[in-house]
Design a protein around this motif. Structure first.
Motif: not given
Length: 66
Positions: A14-19, A43-48, A9-12
């Protein structure tokens, strides 16, 4: 927080929001207690990621050593 379903869920999220160009941050105990979780979030792209004061240096050292 390290349950496979929660991690997916976290991966999904993070990746969806970043996209969509959104800023993503997380606050909570997980990254402070589990540096490997902080690494995965990065690694999934979180900002902070927020950390407890006593875990900042050890977590930075863990992340910097990989």
């Amino acid at each position: 927080e390290r349950n496979p379903a929660v991690m997916k869920g976290l991966e999904t999220l993070i990746k969806t929001a970043k996209a969509k160009g959104k800023y993503v941050g997380i606050c909570g105990q997980g990254p402070s207690d589990h540096p490997d979780l902080a690494k995965q979030l990065m690694e999934w792209g979180i900002d902070s990621v927020s950390l407890n004061p006593d875990s900042v240096i050890p977590t930075w050292q863990f992340l910097g050593s990989k």
